[in-house]
Design a protein around this motif. Structure first.
Motif, short mmCIF file in Angstrom:
data_model
loop_
_atom_site.label_atom_id
_atom_site.label_comp_id
_atom_site.label_asym_id
_atom_site.label_seq_id
_atom_site.Cartn_x
_atom_site.Cartn_y
_atom_site.Cartn_z
N ALA A 218 -4.34 13.34 -4.10
CA ALA A 218 -5.52 12.97 -3.32
C ALA A 218 -5.73 11.45 -3.35
CB ALA A 218 -6.76 13.68 -3.87
N LEU A 219 -5.51 10.84 -4.51
CA LEU A 219 -5.64 9.38 -4.61
C LEU A 219 -4.59 8.69 -3.76
CD1 LEU A 219 -6.33 9.10 -8.44
CD2 LEU A 219 -7.91 8.46 -6.62
N GLY A 220 -3.39 9.27 -3.71
CA GLY A 220 -2.35 8.72 -2.85
C GLY A 220 -2.74 8.80 -1.39
N ALA A 221 -3.32 9.94 -0.98
CA ALA A 221 -3.77 10.11 0.40
C ALA A 221 -4.90 9.14 0.72
CB ALA A 221 -4.22 11.54 0.62
N LYS A 222 -5.81 8.96 -0.23
CA LYS A 222 -6.92 8.02 -0.02
C LYS A 222 -6.40 6.60 0.17
CE LYS A 222 -11.14 6.26 -2.19
NZ LYS A 222 -12.01 6.32 -3.39
N LEU A 223 -5.42 6.20 -0.66
CA LEU A 223 -4.85 4.87 -0.54
C LEU A 223 -4.13 4.71 0.79
CD1 LEU A 223 -4.23 2.11 -1.79
CD2 LEU A 223 -2.25 3.13 -2.92
N LYS B 186 0.82 -1.21 0.00
CA LYS B 186 0.00 0.00 0.00
C LYS B 186 0.86 1.26 0.00
CE LYS B 186 -1.95 1.61 3.75
NZ LYS B 186 -2.87 1.81 4.91
N PHE B 187 1.85 1.32 0.87
CA PHE B 187 2.65 2.55 0.97
C PHE B 187 3.62 2.69 -0.21
CE2 PHE B 187 1.21 2.47 5.42
CZ PHE B 187 0.71 3.77 5.47
N ALA B 188 3.96 1.58 -0.85
CA ALA B 188 4.71 1.68 -2.11
C ALA B 188 3.84 2.35 -3.16
CB ALA B 188 5.16 0.30 -2.58
N GLY B 189 2.56 1.97 -3.19
CA GLY B 189 1.61 2.60 -4.11
C GLY B 189 1.39 4.06 -3.80
N VAL B 190 1.30 4.39 -2.52
CA VAL B 190 1.13 5.79 -2.10
C VAL B 190 2.32 6.63 -2.56
CG1 VAL B 190 1.05 7.35 -0.10
CG2 VAL B 190 -0.33 5.25 -0.11
N ALA B 191 3.52 6.11 -2.32
CA ALA B 191 4.74 6.83 -2.71
C ALA B 191 4.78 7.06 -4.21
CB ALA B 191 5.97 6.05 -2.26
N TYR B 192 4.34 6.07 -4.98
CA TYR B 192 4.39 6.21 -6.44
C TYR B 192 3.37 7.24 -6.93
CZ TYR B 192 5.10 5.07 -11.30
OH TYR B 192 5.40 5.15 -12.62
N LEU B 193 2.18 7.24 -6.35
CA LEU B 193 1.16 8.22 -6.75
C LEU B 193 1.62 9.64 -6.40
CD1 LEU B 193 -2.14 6.40 -5.71
CD2 LEU B 193 -1.39 6.94 -8.03
N TRP C 132 3.91 14.91 -8.07
CA TRP C 132 5.02 15.86 -8.06
C TRP C 132 5.55 16.08 -9.47
CZ3 TRP C 132 10.23 14.77 -9.26
CH2 TRP C 132 11.11 15.84 -9.05
N SER C 133 5.69 14.98 -10.25
CA SER C 133 6.21 15.09 -11.61
C SER C 133 5.30 15.93 -12.48
CB SER C 133 6.36 13.69 -12.23
OG SER C 133 7.30 12.93 -11.51
N MET C 134 3.99 15.73 -12.35
CA MET C 134 3.05 16.49 -13.18
C MET C 134 3.01 17.95 -12.76
SD MET C 134 -0.88 15.58 -14.17
CE MET C 134 -0.29 14.22 -15.18
N TRP C 135 3.09 18.22 -11.46
CA TRP C 135 3.10 19.61 -10.99
C TRP C 135 4.35 20.33 -11.49
CZ3 TRP C 135 -0.58 22.14 -7.95
CH2 TRP C 135 -0.22 23.40 -7.50
N ARG C 136 5.47 19.63 -11.50
CA ARG C 136 6.73 20.22 -11.93
C ARG C 136 6.72 20.55 -13.42
NH1 ARG C 136 11.72 16.23 -11.92
NH2 ARG C 136 10.39 15.44 -13.59
N GLU C 137 5.98 19.77 -14.20
CA GLU C 137 5.98 19.95 -15.66
C GLU C 137 4.80 20.77 -16.15
OE1 GLU C 137 6.06 16.02 -17.16
OE2 GLU C 137 8.05 15.56 -16.36
N THR C 138 4.11 21.49 -15.27
CA THR C 138 2.96 22.27 -15.68
C THR C 138 3.35 23.33 -16.70
OG1 THR C 138 3.31 23.70 -13.75
CG2 THR C 138 1.65 21.98 -13.55
N GLY C 139 2.41 23.55 -17.64
CA GLY C 139 2.62 24.56 -18.66
C GLY C 139 3.22 24.05 -19.94
N THR C 140 3.42 22.72 -20.05
CA THR C 140 4.01 22.17 -21.27
C THR C 140 3.20 20.99 -21.77
OG1 THR C 140 5.45 20.67 -20.01
CG2 THR C 140 6.33 22.83 -20.55
N ILE C 141 3.14 20.86 -23.08
CA ILE C 141 2.60 19.67 -23.75
C ILE C 141 3.63 19.28 -24.79
CG2 ILE C 141 0.89 18.80 -25.38
CD1 ILE C 141 -1.23 20.27 -24.02
#
Length: 204
Positions: free
Chosen positions: A194-199, A73-80, A85-94
């Protein structure tokens, strides 16, 4: 034997937006339709170990073992949270560079696979879900479990591809507005968090 009840119930389960759906939609929205198909494939293959675990009875062991459940479970939380974090860091680009397309698709598939395989709730879900549709007098319950699993996987892949196609369809509207693009990407990042927190708070 496939029943209408199983097909309808499976359809509802697959249609409900979860981590895999959100990942597929975000991939189609920000990286295009090929990437969304790769995401759908990765998420679908990620449920294979859970289906096999439920068929072989390994999911019952996971349910009994609190330590194994918590570790996965916590491996899954860490990955989510990493994806958030990766998506937040890459905001503004496609972007999806053609020279790195093959490598990029492999990475998308692996991410989708990890998203589902690191969710221990899936094994327990399938352990409770699939046996409901096996007749009590069945002489080949194992074969029927494999059949139901195969149909569920095919339905998952098909629906996820549709989700990805829809996301790709609205991609051009998002790309034309840098502000909307940034807000959308950050919204998906928050969804993954949020999904990570839920898990993290999920119980066996």
């Amino acid at each position: 034997m496939l029943s209408t009840e199983f097909l309808l119930t499976s359809l509802i389960v697959v249609l409900v937006p979860g981590t895999g759906v959100i990942y597929t939609i975000s991939t189609g929205l920000f990286m295009g339709w090929r990437a969304s198909i790769a995401a759908a494939f990765g998420c679908t293959t990620g449920i294979i170990p859970h289906l096999l675990a439920s068929i072989m009875g390994l999911a019952a062991l996971l349910h009994v073992s609190a330590l194994a459940f918590q570790i996965l479970k916590f491996a899954g939380v860490a990955y989510l949270l990493y994806l958030a974090w990766s998506m937040w860091r890459e905001t503004g680009t496609i972007r999806f560079e053609a020279t790195r397309k093959e490598q990029g698709l492999r990475q998308i598939i692996v991410r989708g696979f990890l998203i589902n395989i690191l969710n221990p709730k899936l094994s327990i879900f399938f352990l409770a879900f699939l046996p409901q549709f096996i007749p009590t007098k069945s002489t080949t319950p194992m074969a029927e479990m494999f059949l139901l699993s195969g149909v569920f996987m095919a339905m998952t892949l098909f629906i996820f591809i549709l989700y990805g196609a829809f996301a790709h369809g609205v991609r051009s509207y998002v790309a034309t507005s840098p502000g909307l693009l940034q807000r959308t990407q950050r919204s998906f990042a928050l969804l993954f968090a949020a999904l990570g927190a839920k898990l993290a708070f999920a119980e066996q």
